[in-house]
Scaffold this motif. Structure first.
Motif, mmCIF file in Angstrom:
data_model
loop_
_atom_site.group_PDB
_atom_site.id
_atom_site.type_symbol
_atom_site.label_atom_id
_atom_site.label_comp_id
_atom_site.label_asym_id
_atom_site.label_seq_id
_atom_site.Cartn_x
_atom_site.Cartn_y
_atom_site.Cartn_z
ATOM 1 N N LEU A 1 0.828 -1.207 0.000
ATOM 2 C CA LEU A 1 0.000 0.000 0.000
ATOM 3 C C LEU A 1 0.864 1.260 0.000
ATOM 4 O O LEU A 1 0.550 2.236 -0.683
ATOM 5 C CB LEU A 1 -0.930 -0.002 1.208
ATOM 6 C CG LEU A 1 -2.052 -1.045 1.195
ATOM 7 C CD1 LEU A 1 -2.825 -1.020 2.503
ATOM 8 C CD2 LEU A 1 -2.996 -0.809 0.020
ATOM 9 N N THR A 2 1.967 1.229 0.748
ATOM 10 C CA THR A 2 2.848 2.399 0.820
ATOM 11 C C THR A 2 3.388 2.758 -0.551
ATOM 12 O O THR A 2 3.301 3.914 -0.998
ATOM 13 C CB THR A 2 4.014 2.139 1.788
ATOM 14 O OG1 THR A 2 3.499 1.917 3.102
ATOM 15 C CG2 THR A 2 4.968 3.330 1.822
ATOM 16 N N PHE A 3 3.934 1.773 -1.266
ATOM 17 C CA PHE A 3 4.574 2.069 -2.546
ATOM 18 C C PHE A 3 3.559 2.290 -3.664
ATOM 19 O O PHE A 3 3.830 3.043 -4.597
ATOM 20 C CB PHE A 3 5.569 0.969 -2.913
ATOM 21 C CG PHE A 3 6.775 0.961 -2.017
ATOM 22 C CD1 PHE A 3 7.457 2.125 -1.742
ATOM 23 C CD2 PHE A 3 7.217 -0.213 -1.431
ATOM 24 C CE1 PHE A 3 8.565 2.134 -0.914
ATOM 25 C CE2 PHE A 3 8.317 -0.212 -0.589
ATOM 26 C CZ PHE A 3 8.995 0.970 -0.326
ATOM 27 N N SER A 4 2.406 1.652 -3.576
ATOM 28 C CA SER A 4 1.389 1.907 -4.602
ATOM 29 C C SER A 4 0.820 3.314 -4.456
ATOM 30 O O SER A 4 0.611 4.014 -5.456
ATOM 31 C CB SER A 4 0.271 0.858 -4.523
ATOM 32 O OG SER A 4 -0.459 0.966 -3.314
ATOM 33 N N PHE B 1 5.880 -1.152 -8.178
ATOM 34 C CA PHE B 1 5.444 0.223 -7.942
ATOM 35 C C PHE B 1 6.613 1.105 -7.508
ATOM 36 O O PHE B 1 6.707 2.268 -7.910
ATOM 37 C CB PHE B 1 4.337 0.268 -6.893
ATOM 38 C CG PHE B 1 2.972 -0.074 -7.421
ATOM 39 C CD1 PHE B 1 2.437 0.633 -8.484
ATOM 40 C CD2 PHE B 1 2.223 -1.097 -6.862
ATOM 41 C CE1 PHE B 1 1.178 0.327 -8.983
ATOM 42 C CE2 PHE B 1 0.961 -1.410 -7.351
ATOM 43 C CZ PHE B 1 0.438 -0.697 -8.416
ATOM 44 N N LEU B 2 7.506 0.543 -6.683
ATOM 45 C CA LEU B 2 8.676 1.304 -6.246
ATOM 46 C C LEU B 2 9.562 1.659 -7.434
ATOM 47 O O LEU B 2 10.006 2.805 -7.583
ATOM 48 C CB LEU B 2 9.456 0.498 -5.216
ATOM 49 C CG LEU B 2 10.774 1.100 -4.719
ATOM 50 C CD1 LEU B 2 10.557 2.493 -4.137
ATOM 51 C CD2 LEU B 2 11.420 0.187 -3.685
ATOM 52 N N MET B 3 9.825 0.692 -8.301
ATOM 53 C CA MET B 3 10.660 0.944 -9.473
ATOM 54 C C MET B 3 10.004 1.948 -10.413
ATOM 55 O O MET B 3 10.651 2.863 -10.919
ATOM 56 C CB MET B 3 10.911 -0.372 -10.227
ATOM 57 C CG MET B 3 11.926 -1.288 -9.593
ATOM 58 S SD MET B 3 13.615 -0.607 -9.601
ATOM 59 C CE MET B 3 13.695 -0.001 -7.907
ATOM 60 N N LEU B 4 8.723 1.778 -10.659
ATOM 61 C CA LEU B 4 8.023 2.703 -11.557
ATOM 62 C C LEU B 4 8.000 4.118 -10.985
ATOM 63 O O LEU B 4 8.085 5.096 -11.730
ATOM 64 C CB LEU B 4 6.600 2.199 -11.808
ATOM 65 C CG LEU B 4 6.481 0.914 -12.639
ATOM 66 C CD1 LEU B 4 5.052 0.400 -12.630
ATOM 67 C CD2 LEU B 4 6.964 1.151 -14.064
ATOM 68 N N GLY B 5 7.888 4.211 -9.655
ATOM 69 C CA GLY B 5 7.946 5.521 -9.031
ATOM 70 C C GLY B 5 9.312 6.165 -9.191
ATOM 71 O O GLY B 5 9.408 7.379 -9.453
ATOM 72 N N LEU C 1 17.086 1.056 -14.277
ATOM 73 C CA LEU C 1 15.948 0.685 -13.435
ATOM 74 C C LEU C 1 14.939 -0.160 -14.201
ATOM 75 O O LEU C 1 14.376 -1.124 -13.652
ATOM 76 C CB LEU C 1 15.278 1.943 -12.893
ATOM 77 C CG LEU C 1 16.079 2.766 -11.879
ATOM 78 C CD1 LEU C 1 15.354 4.077 -11.566
ATOM 79 C CD2 LEU C 1 16.318 1.981 -10.600
ATOM 80 N N MET C 2 14.704 0.177 -15.459
ATOM 81 C CA MET C 2 13.763 -0.587 -16.266
ATOM 82 C C MET C 2 14.268 -2.008 -16.511
ATOM 83 O O MET C 2 13.491 -2.985 -16.440
ATOM 84 C CB MET C 2 13.511 0.119 -17.594
ATOM 85 C CG MET C 2 12.480 -0.554 -18.483
ATOM 86 S SD MET C 2 10.843 -0.701 -17.697
ATOM 87 C CE MET C 2 10.351 1.030 -17.684
ATOM 88 N N LEU C 3 15.558 -2.150 -16.761
ATOM 89 C CA LEU C 3 16.138 -3.482 -16.961
ATOM 90 C C LEU C 3 16.035 -4.319 -15.688
ATOM 91 O O LEU C 3 15.735 -5.515 -15.752
ATOM 92 C CB LEU C 3 17.593 -3.357 -17.412
ATOM 93 C CG LEU C 3 17.826 -2.799 -18.821
ATOM 94 C CD1 LEU C 3 19.312 -2.595 -19.081
ATOM 95 C CD2 LEU C 3 17.216 -3.732 -19.875
ATOM 96 N N TRP C 4 16.295 -3.681 -14.552
ATOM 97 C CA TRP C 4 16.185 -4.410 -13.282
ATOM 98 C C TRP C 4 14.729 -4.795 -12.998
ATOM 99 O O TRP C 4 14.457 -5.881 -12.483
ATOM 100 C CB TRP C 4 16.741 -3.555 -12.161
ATOM 101 C CG TRP C 4 16.760 -4.196 -10.798
ATOM 102 C CD1 TRP C 4 16.366 -3.626 -9.630
ATOM 103 C CD2 TRP C 4 17.205 -5.510 -10.444
ATOM 104 N NE1 TRP C 4 16.520 -4.490 -8.577
ATOM 105 C CE2 TRP C 4 17.046 -5.663 -9.052
ATOM 106 C CE3 TRP C 4 17.723 -6.575 -11.178
ATOM 107 C CZ2 TRP C 4 17.375 -6.827 -8.370
ATOM 108 C CZ3 TRP C 4 18.055 -7.755 -10.515
ATOM 109 C CH2 TRP C 4 17.881 -7.871 -9.126
ATOM 110 N N LEU C 5 13.796 -3.930 -13.373
ATOM 111 C CA LEU C 5 12.375 -4.240 -13.214
ATOM 112 C C LEU C 5 11.984 -5.462 -14.035
ATOM 113 O O LEU C 5 11.253 -6.339 -13.566
ATOM 114 C CB LEU C 5 11.537 -3.034 -13.628
ATOM 115 C CG LEU C 5 10.009 -3.208 -13.638
ATOM 116 C CD1 LEU C 5 9.494 -3.574 -12.260
ATOM 117 C CD2 LEU C 5 9.330 -1.941 -14.139
ATOM 118 N N LEU C 6 12.478 -5.545 -15.277
ATOM 119 C CA LEU C 6 12.157 -6.675 -16.138
ATOM 120 C C LEU C 6 12.801 -7.971 -15.649
ATOM 121 O O LEU C 6 12.213 -9.051 -15.755
ATOM 122 C CB LEU C 6 12.606 -6.374 -17.568
ATOM 123 C CG LEU C 6 11.864 -5.241 -18.285
ATOM 124 C CD1 LEU C 6 12.505 -4.955 -19.633
ATOM 125 C CD2 LEU C 6 10.385 -5.589 -18.459
ATOM 126 N N ALA C 7 14.020 -7.874 -15.108
ATOM 127 C CA ALA C 7 14.743 -9.078 -14.686
ATOM 128 C C ALA C 7 14.312 -9.563 -13.312
ATOM 129 O O ALA C 7 14.527 -10.734 -12.967
ATOM 130 C CB ALA C 7 16.248 -8.797 -14.684
#
Length: 277
Positions: free
Chosen positions: A89-92, A206-210, A224-230
């Motif tokens: 909930l915090t990160f969303s 949500f944390l990464m997208l933020g 960050l996007m690469l780490w999100l995908l992996a």
């Protein structure tokens, strides 16, 4: 001075006889006073955000050790970490706040300001639908929205999006967990474990997208996007085990069906909120 309940007095919360600084029955303090602004802030930070130790330990595992926070919780080591629902909930909430008010908003304010009320003149927009055969009022509403000035229709979309989509994403967590349950049939995992993994992995997303929404450097956004995908397949491998190829296949299936489900549900919700209700 802060008034303190005397020995043998009754707790104002549950009525039990108190002895010491806390009620032995319900845990409420026996020192009673109106909290100051500083105490309210401390309670908010300490108890709701869990900033005093737990948050940093949870963040370290969530960010850099995919799946480890879930395995720690399953193993029973829970008191040292932020609760799964709270961290989700915090990160969303932070993500949707950044999306709405951050430097790279869903709809830029400047773009809205540049649209005049004459950008889309009523009567010139032509929309053809079959909604009239289902409910004439729905088709009338579609034509009404199509005839709005562009700035007004964008404002309507933003209002509906931020009013409903955060709740939709939260309600999709059990669906994410259900897909994991189906993909790992026969693994002996309980549904609650899949739900736990869903909360942790989506909190990370949500944390990464933020962060991607906030940082101004392209190279860091790319990293960050690469780490999100992996992240997700690595987390699945750590939590569920099995062969890496099988994990990769499950990850591809999971992402495909979940993205399709989320897109369909969000689209349906936006349509219903703007046309049906």
């Amino acid at each position: 001075m802060k008034p303190h309940l005397s020995e043998g007095a009754n707790c104002h919360n549950c009525g039990a006889i108190v002895s010491g600084n806390f009620c032995a029955a319900c845990g409420q303090g026996t020192t009673l006073h109106v909290a100051s602004a500083r105490e309210f802030l401390h309670e908010f930070i300490g108890h709701y955000i869990a900033l005093e130790g737990k948050l940093w330990q949870s963040l370290a595992l969530l960010l850099f050790r995919p799946g480890r926070l879930t395995t720690e919780y399953i193993a029973g080591r829970r008191a040292r970490y932020v609760q799964p629902l709270r961290i989700y909930l915090t990160f969303s909430i932070l993500f949707f706040a950044l999306l709405k008010f951050g430097p790279h908003q869903l709809i830029e304010k400047d773009a809205l300001a540049s649209q005049t009320t004459t950008a889309s003149e009523p009567g010139k927009v032509r929309v053809t639908t079959n909604l009239g055969t289902i409910n004439p009022a729905w088709e009338a509403r579609v034509h009404q929205i199509a005839a709005m000035p562009k700035s007004q229709s964008i404002g309507l979309f933003k209002s509906i999006f931020f009013s409903y989509v955060p709740y939709v994403m939260f309600l999709l967590m059990p669906v994410f967990a259900l897909y994991l349950k189906l993909l790992y049939l026969g693994s002996g995992r309980h549904y609650g474990e899949h739900m736990l993994f869903a909360l942790h992995s989506n909190a990370f997303a949500f944390l990464m997208l933020g962060l991607i929404q906030s940082v101004p450097w392209t190279w860091l956004n790319t990293a960050l996007m690469l780490w999100l995908l992996a992240y997700l397949p690595v987390a699945m491998q750590r939590v569920y085990g099995g062969r890496k190829l099988a994990t990769g296949v499950r990850w591809a299936v999971l992402m495909s069906i979940y993205v399709i489900t989320a897109a369909a549900v969000i689209t349906g919700t936006l349509f219903a909120a703007s046309v049906v209700f």
